[in-house]
Design an enzyme around this catalytic site. Structure first.
Site, PDB file in Angstrom:
ATOM      1  N   LYS A  67     -74.657 -23.006 -25.687  1.00  0.00           N
ATOM      2  CA  LYS A  67     -73.784 -24.258 -25.558  1.00  0.00           C
ATOM      3  C   LYS A  67     -73.333 -24.253 -26.847  1.00  0.00           C
ATOM      4  O   LYS A  67     -73.519 -23.661 -27.902  1.00  0.00           O
ATOM      5  CB  LYS A  67     -74.903 -25.439 -25.336  1.00  0.00           C
ATOM      6  CG  LYS A  67     -73.982 -26.751 -24.916  1.00  0.00           C
ATOM      7  CD  LYS A  67     -73.578 -26.614 -23.546  1.00  0.00           C
ATOM      8  CE  LYS A  67     -72.997 -27.887 -22.918  1.00  0.00           C
ATOM      9  NZ  LYS A  67     -73.180 -27.872 -21.654  1.00  0.00           N
TER      10      LYS A  67
HETATM   11  N1  GLU Z   1     -70.617 -27.577 -18.924  1.00  0.00           N
HETATM   12  C1  GLU Z   1     -71.103 -27.226 -17.581  1.00  0.00           C
HETATM   13  C2  GLU Z   1     -72.833 -27.718 -17.670  1.00  0.00           C
HETATM   14  O1  GLU Z   1     -73.150 -28.394 -18.582  1.00  0.00           O
HETATM   15  C3  GLU Z   1     -70.829 -26.032 -17.156  1.00  0.00           C
HETATM   16  C4  GLU Z   1     -71.446 -24.593 -17.982  1.00  0.00           C
HETATM   17  C5  GLU Z   1     -71.041 -23.523 -17.270  1.00  0.00           C
HETATM   18  O2  GLU Z   1     -70.367 -23.002 -16.149  1.00  0.00           O
HETATM   19  O3  GLU Z   1     -71.190 -22.344 -17.841  1.00  0.00           O
HETATM   20  O4  GLU Z   1     -73.467 -27.216 -16.941  1.00  0.00           O
END
Ligand code: GLU
Length: 427
Positions: free
Chosen positions: A117
């Site tokens: 993240k």
């Molecule tokens: N931000 C989204 C989540 O928290 C998508 C993450 C992604 O597709 O890599 O799941």
């Protein structure tokens, strides 16, 4: 603590720390799985945490230095995967928790990714597009050697979108001297994005909610839904549930909340918001107090904004049957116990909102194959993986006699621990 006593300020601060929450839930799953001590030590902490300072010239000529993070929690099952958020209150503890949640989420729906993240401390509302572009590009350049289709694949999250991904893809590609679409997902459709990606998280929320309804022999048209947040996840869940006949009785946003006992006309609300910039003053609904909206009797409560919307301060007042966690980390550990005592059926975040990462996986596959799927295929395969994640989670819950959240964590930790132990420790 009695139901109505409010926790002290330090206790509340602890309760709201997302990394402590992620750790507590991991530990509970590890205890119940009787996970080996060494594996537990490995999976408890991230593999890598990057803090980077991002100097950017603002439109007025001043130079500002923004702080950004990218955390890789686990790459045991594949490249790191997870969004990047832009917000004034981003912290390393938050990004760390979100990275771990991505690891568990990918494992619940069984996509071959690890968890990562990113976040940048900034206030996008106060910034021009040009400033956002410069922040995005410099942040990308600063973390360049840590991302890539085989290393770590970012995606949109809070306050980032397909345009942000296009800038990241372009910056990365300029450095590689060729176009690398698979470095990010959630791109615009004509730049290698996948059909169905924008709706994917909301569609996933609808799929798991419908699975839960089957267990209660409930029908969508008799189901009252309250949605907190009207960003990508909230608005797409609302739109897709509305199409299926669910009654979306309330939408709650930061600047107000709406109520309509017969169900809000979501396409019309989306038009109103596009025209005015807010859901407030929508003519076909009553204005309602935001807390009252959260706590009204309903069948499904769907938090779809940030962490910590269901806490020990309000959980005992909730009157929903099903809590579908569209957001990451909307429920605190202390609130979990209260929800369990009330018999609320929780669809935990690492399952409920996994539709996004699932279609991100499809996007990455399409980029690498250079062959693009039609929307029907994307949605069918999304449905397959979400239903499998739901079924696997509930099977764990039944087998181990635990609640749905603990079951989802156990399922995920078990899968990641297995991959980690098969790989062994490189010394
Ligand atoms: N931000 C989204 C989540 O928290 C998508 C993450 C992604 O597709 O890599 O799941």
């Amino acid at each position: 603590m009695s139901e109505t006593a409010s926790p002290s300020a330090p206790a509340m601060e602890q309760e709201l720390n997302p990394w402590l929450a992620a750790e507590t839930r991991f530990s509970e799953a590890a205890d119940r799985l009787e996970l080996d001590y060494g594996l537990r030590r490995v999976l408890r902490v991230p593999e890598r945490e990057i803090t980077t300072y991002i100097p950017v010239q603002l439109d007025d000529g001043r130079i500002e230095v923004f702080v950004g993070y990218r955390v890789h929690h686990s790459t045991a099952r594949g490249p790191g995967k997870g969004g990047i958020r832009f917000a004034p209150d981003v912290s390393l503890d938050e990004v760390r928790a979100l990275a771990a949640w991505m690891t568990w989420k990918g494992a619940v729906v069984n996509v071959p990714f690890g968890g990562a993240k990113g976040g940048v401390i900034c206030n996008p509302i106060m910034m021009s597009q040009a400033e956002l572009e410069r922040v995005t590009r410099r942040y990308t350049a600063n973390i360049l050697e840590f991302i890539g289709p085989e290393k770590d694949v970012p995606a949109p999250d809070v306050n980032t979108n397909a345009q942000t991904m296009a800038w990241i893809m372009d910056t990365y590609s300029m450095h590689q001297r060729h176009t690398v679409t698979a470095v990010v997902t959630g791109k615009p459709l004509n730049l290698g994005g996948s059909r169905g990606r924008t709706e994917a998280t909301g569609r996933g929320c609808r799929i798991v909610t419908e699975e839960a309804l089957k267990r209660f022999s409930m029908k969508p048209e008799d189901t009252r839904v309250v949605i907190q947040g009207f960003g990508n996840v909230g608005s797409m869940s609302a739109k897709l549930m509305h199409e299926r006949g669910f009654k979306i009785v309330s939408i709650i946003e930061w600047d107000g909340a709406l109520y309509n006992a017969n169900g809000l006309d979501i396409p019309s609300l989306m038009k109103h918001r596009a025209a005015t910039g807010s859901i407030v003053d929508f003519p076909e609904a009553e204005a309602i107090d935001r807390e009252e909206a959260m706590e009204q009797p309903c069948d499904v409560l769907l938090p779809a904004a940030r962490e910590n919307t269901v806490t020990s301060a309000n959980a005992h007042r909730l009157q929903c049957r099903i809590l579908c966690e569209g957001a990451n980390g909307p429920t605190t550990v202390a609130a979990d116990e209260i929800l369990a005592a009330k018999g609320i059926f929780v669809i935990p975040d690492i399952l409920a909102n996994a539709g996004g990462v699932t279609v991100s996986y499809f996007e990455w596959v399409q980029n690498r194959q250079g062959y693009y799927w039609n929307e029907q295929l994307v949605n069918e395969r999304l449905n397959e993986l979400m239903v499998a994640g739901f079924t696997d989670t509930l099977a764990f819950a039944e087998k181990h006699k635990v609640n749905n959240r603990t079951a989802a964590y156990m399922l995920a930790v078990d899968r990641v621990a297995f991959a980690t132990s098969l790989r062994g420790m490189y010394a």
